[in-house]
Design an enzyme around this catalytic site. Structure first.
Site, PDB file in Angstrom:
ATOM      1  N   GLU A  69      26.324  -8.626   4.212  1.00  0.00           N
ATOM      2  CA  GLU A  69      25.406  -9.147   5.230  1.00  0.00           C
ATOM      3  C   GLU A  69      25.536  -8.432   6.561  1.00  0.00           C
ATOM      4  O   GLU A  69      24.535  -8.198   7.234  1.00  0.00           O
ATOM      5  CB  GLU A  69      25.606 -10.656   5.423  1.00  0.00           C
ATOM      6  N   HIS A 137      27.981 -24.975   2.388  1.00  0.00           N
ATOM      7  CA  HIS A 137      26.625 -24.682   1.895  1.00  0.00           C
ATOM      8  C   HIS A 137      25.632 -25.774   2.299  1.00  0.00           C
ATOM      9  O   HIS A 137      24.686 -26.052   1.571  1.00  0.00           O
ATOM     10  CB  HIS A 137      26.607 -24.577   0.360  1.00  0.00           C
TER      11      HIS A 137
HETATM   12  C1  LIG Z   1      28.880 -14.268   2.429  1.00  0.00           C
HETATM   13  C2  LIG Z   1      28.120 -14.850   1.289  1.00  0.00           C
HETATM   14  N1  LIG Z   1      26.955 -14.301   0.912  1.00  0.00           N
HETATM   15  C3  LIG Z   1      26.264 -14.795  -0.119  1.00  0.00           C
HETATM   16  C4  LIG Z   1      26.725 -15.878  -0.800  1.00  0.00           C
HETATM   17  C5  LIG Z   1      25.908 -16.457  -1.949  1.00  0.00           C
HETATM   18  N2  LIG Z   1      26.560 -16.141  -3.218  1.00  0.00           N
HETATM   19  C6  LIG Z   1      27.417 -16.997  -3.795  1.00  0.00           C
HETATM   20  S1  LIG Z   1      28.136 -16.380  -5.148  1.00  0.00           S
HETATM   21  C7  LIG Z   1      27.248 -14.941  -5.014  1.00  0.00           C
HETATM   22  C8  LIG Z   1      27.443 -13.856  -6.008  1.00  0.00           C
HETATM   23  C9  LIG Z   1      28.868 -13.486  -6.130  1.00  0.00           C
HETATM   24  O1  LIG Z   1      29.011 -12.467  -7.053  1.00  0.00           O
HETATM   25  P1  LIG Z   1      30.441 -11.977  -7.455  1.00  0.00           P
HETATM   26  O2  LIG Z   1      31.283 -11.770  -6.236  1.00  0.00           O
HETATM   27  O3  LIG Z   1      30.270 -10.825  -8.347  1.00  0.00           O
HETATM   28  O4  LIG Z   1      31.089 -13.212  -8.235  1.00  0.00           O
HETATM   29  P2  LIG Z   1      30.570 -13.949  -9.558  1.00  0.00           P
HETATM   30  O5  LIG Z   1      29.630 -15.021  -9.124  1.00  0.00           O
HETATM   31  O6  LIG Z   1      29.931 -12.938 -10.436  1.00  0.00           O
HETATM   32  O7  LIG Z   1      31.792 -14.548 -10.145  1.00  0.00           O
HETATM   33  C10 LIG Z   1      26.421 -14.978  -3.898  1.00  0.00           C
HETATM   34  C11 LIG Z   1      25.513 -13.901  -3.489  1.00  0.00           C
HETATM   35  C12 LIG Z   1      27.928 -16.467  -0.356  1.00  0.00           C
HETATM   36  N3  LIG Z   1      28.446 -17.559  -0.949  1.00  0.00           N
HETATM   37  N4  LIG Z   1      28.618 -15.925   0.657  1.00  0.00           N
END
Ligand SMILES: Cc1ncc(C[n+]2csc(CCOP(=O)(O)OP(=O)(O)O)c2C)c(N)n1
Lengths: 341, 310
Positions: A69, A137
């Site tokens: 971000e 959230h």
């Molecule tokens: C700073 C931030 N940006 C966006 C999100 C929304 N978000 C939650 S989980 C996620 C994807 C995470 O992907 P990854 O790190 O690969 O973990 P996975 O869910 O695949 O275990 C996103 C974009 C968040 N929680 N925090």
């Protein structure tokens, strides 16, 4: 298509589809608009508010970003300085913690620091509000952005307002924080108590103008975003009990339409400001004070505020319900105010 | 692995019974990582996890009754119903988590520095998905850990997806592990569906960090079998693709095959173990669902730990 089927289609439309329609219409008009954010392209947004845009406008103008971000928010600033009109999506407003730097030290201040020479046409589109998702959230945070000079801060309720204000935000030369509410994003047109009708074609609404969404004569209730729906529901209950509540949808926090609220409160003599954001140092005190300054300190018999007491949003629903103003909590407060006269 | 799977399946059941709210993230398909890391974790080691944290918590020894009660928002939960499924905190096992992607790693850095200052040989494990490896927090935490040679292990669970965004579409490098060189860290790679391989590799990572070798990035490739969160429409992949992943990469099935092929266990005995865990979780869930919800009267409690004068 008959007018009736058109209206029915609109009523069956999820709010996010109306938002993506607004963005698409602006992108058609203006080739400098581009969108960047997580999951906005191939997936069309976690709520569907950018659905179909990547197919239509391509990957350069609708870009899926990594979870970076700070990077892509600052990219928005640079794009704007380079003459583009970026829409930057921060999925949930709670995540601004990691990119606030580029928002408040750059986007919000550059127009001023440049002596008005540098325009900053960026829209920061994000979702806030409580739907049972606990402390990280669930926040609204419009009070935070409003406290930092240089942002316009918009938080609409009705589908009609979402469409018109998104268009206005994309046409604005100033940075606009556009805060959708998660609970509203899960609704269809017909679920809204007011203004579910949405005209076809592009239109804008002025940013900074409140709307009286229910007329009343006993108490003025000012609020915004999803709470407008709760307030209308509470006002319906109170009407059955013989109390007439005027409900005002502020639609934006900056600019804040004090005049519309003051005009109403001056008539009813009582003002309640309801806010899903935190209570202290926020919208509810600011608006109450501005109304009093405008009308004079003896103009009203009651001024009250109802907002999230200063506590993070708890996970348990029993606890969330105890801190987030919903229809019952609002109706209770209105009843108490009505009795207190 | 079996206990972790049964735990998350109990969460799915609790969700169906509307005892859980918000976006629930389960680790089904990724349990080999949890089970593999459990073997090398010492009680004083710290684990800082993500939104997908239940199996990590179990690996660290967090009490599963208190954890399930917290996930079901009960008054007797690990965090009195304040934290919920994304925010379990357990100081007694040095386990915590965050719902903000990438935010786990700077916190792990803090544990690592504290361990170093106190002369402990404990290690801080910061967990992230592949998506989190693109955040500023990942970079900044590793810059500091690398410069100071801190005992930090960054475990990257690379399931190739961050919600809908594919790792290959947004990563400047083919793997996350190869970025280790930039931080003077050791970069390791492991098949995260193979519990034995994870156990070996993770132990190597922990040994390296524990013996003052500096930080480690260990990347475990894996697959997420369910949606990003429960309710995810998963428009970004087909049903067939999901089915194929389940059939090919289930770490429990793969391990069962290894055990039976080696003649160590019969299928019947393994079925019995799985049935036993399932039954235990069923009992636990029904006990948890009978527990009272938090009293709204105390909703402001715990904002500050110290009493604040009125
Ligand atoms: C700073 C931030 N940006 C966006 C999100 C929304 N978000 C939650 S989980 C996620 C994807 C995470 O992907 P990854 O790190 O690969 O973990 P996975 O869910 O695949 O275990 C996103 C974009 C968040 N929680 N925090």
């Amino acid at each position: 298509m008959t007018a009736a089927t058109r209206v029915n289609d609109r009523l069956a439309m999820p709010l996010p589809a109306t938002i993506s329609e607004a963005i698409a219409l602006e992108m058609e008009r203006d080739p400098t608009i581009l969108c960047i954010g997580e999951d906005i392209g191939r997936a069309g947004g976690v709520f569907g508010a950018t659905r179909g845009l990547q197919e239509r406008f391509g990957e350069d103008r609708v870009m899926d970003a990594p979870i970076a971000e700070m990077g892509f928010t600052g990219m928005g600033v640079g794009l704007a300085q380079a003459g583009m009109r970026p829409l930057i999506e921060i999925m949930f407003v709670d995540f601004v913690g990691v990119c606030l730097e580029q928002m408040y030290n750059a986007a919000a201040k550059v127009p001023y620091m440049s002596g008005g020479r540098q325009r900053m046409p960026v829209v920061f589109k994000t979702a806030g509000g409580c739907i049972g998702s606990a402390a990280q959230h669930s926040q609204c945070l419009w009070g935070l952005f409003a406290h930092l000079p240089g942002f316009k801060v918009v938080a609409p309720c009705s589908p009609h307002d979402h469409k018109g204000l998104m268009a206005a935000a994309l046409r604005s030369d100033d940075p606009v924080v556009f805060i959708e509410h998660k609970a509203l994003l899960l609704k269809k047109g017909r679920d809204f108590r007011h203004h579910p009708d949405v005209p076809d074609g592009a239109y804008t609404l002025p940013i900074g103008r409140a709307a009286v969404v229910r007329r009343g004569s006993d108490i003025t209730l000012a609020t915004l975003s999803a709470t407008v729906e709760h307030a209308l529901s509470a006002a319906e209950d109170l009407a059955e009990e013989g109390v007439s509540v005027e409900v005002i949808d502020l639609r934006s926090v900056v600019p804040l339409d004090t005049a519309t609220v003051a005009e109403s409160a001056g008539r009813t003599g009582r003002l309640l400001v309801v806010d899903e954001d935190y209570l202290s140092f926020g919208l509810s005190a600011e608006l109450s004070m501005r109304v009093l300054e405008m009308l004079g300190f003896s103009a009203l018999t009651q001024v009250e505020r109802l907002a999230v007491p200063d506590v993070p949003i708890p996970a348990a629903l029993t606890l969330e319900k105890a801190v987030v103003p919903g229809p019952e909590m609002i109706a209770d407060r209105l009843r108490r105010m009505a009795k207190g006269s | 692995m079996v206990a972790m799977r049964a735990f998350d399946e109990a969460c799915l059941e609790a969700l169906r019974r509307k005892a859980i709210h918000g976006e629930l993230h389960v680790g089904i398909g990724q349990e080999a990582i949890g089970a593999g890391m459990a073997e090398a974790l010492e009680p004083e080691d710290a684990v800082v996890s993500t939104h997908r944290n239940h199996y990590h918590a179990l690996a660290k020894g967090v009490d599963r009754r208190a954890l399930l009660a917290e996930i079901c928002e009960r008054a007797a939960g690990l965090c009195q119903g304040r934290g919920g499924h994304m925010h379990p905190f357990d100081p007694s096992t040095n386990f915590s988590a965050t719902g903000i992607v990438g935010a786990s790693l700077p916190v792990a850095l803090g544990y690592a520095h504290a361990f170093g200052m106190r002369g402990m040989d404990a290690v801080a494990v910061g967990i992230t998905g592949d998506g989190g490896s693109h955040t500023g927090g990942f970079h900044e935490a590793l810059v500091m850990a690398g410069a100071r040679k801190l005992p930090m292990v960054v475990l990257v669970e690379n399931n190739a997806l961050a919600i809908s965004v594919q790792f290959d579409d947004v990563s400047p490098t083919k793997t996350v592990a190869e970025r280790a060189a930039a931080y003077s860290a050791l970069g390791l790679h492991v098949d995260g569906t193979d519990v034995d391989a994870v156990a070996d590799r993770f132990a190597e990572a922990m040994d390296h960090a524990r013996s003052a070798g500096g930080p480690v990035i260990i990347e475990a490739t894996c697959h997420r079998f369910r949606g990003h969160f429960e309710g995810d429409p998963e428009g970004y992949r087909s049903k067939e693709e999901r089915q194929r992943l389940r059939e090919t990469y289930d770490p429990i099935t793969l391990y069962r095959q290894r055990l039976t092929t080696a003649g160590l266990f019969e299928d019947g005995a393994l079925d019995a173990i799985q049935a036993e865990e399932k039954a235990a979780m069923k009992v636990l869930l029904s006990e948890v669902l009978d527990m009272p919800m938090p009293d709204p009267a105390g909703v402001l409690d715990y904002l500050f730990v110290e009493e604040v004068p009125a």
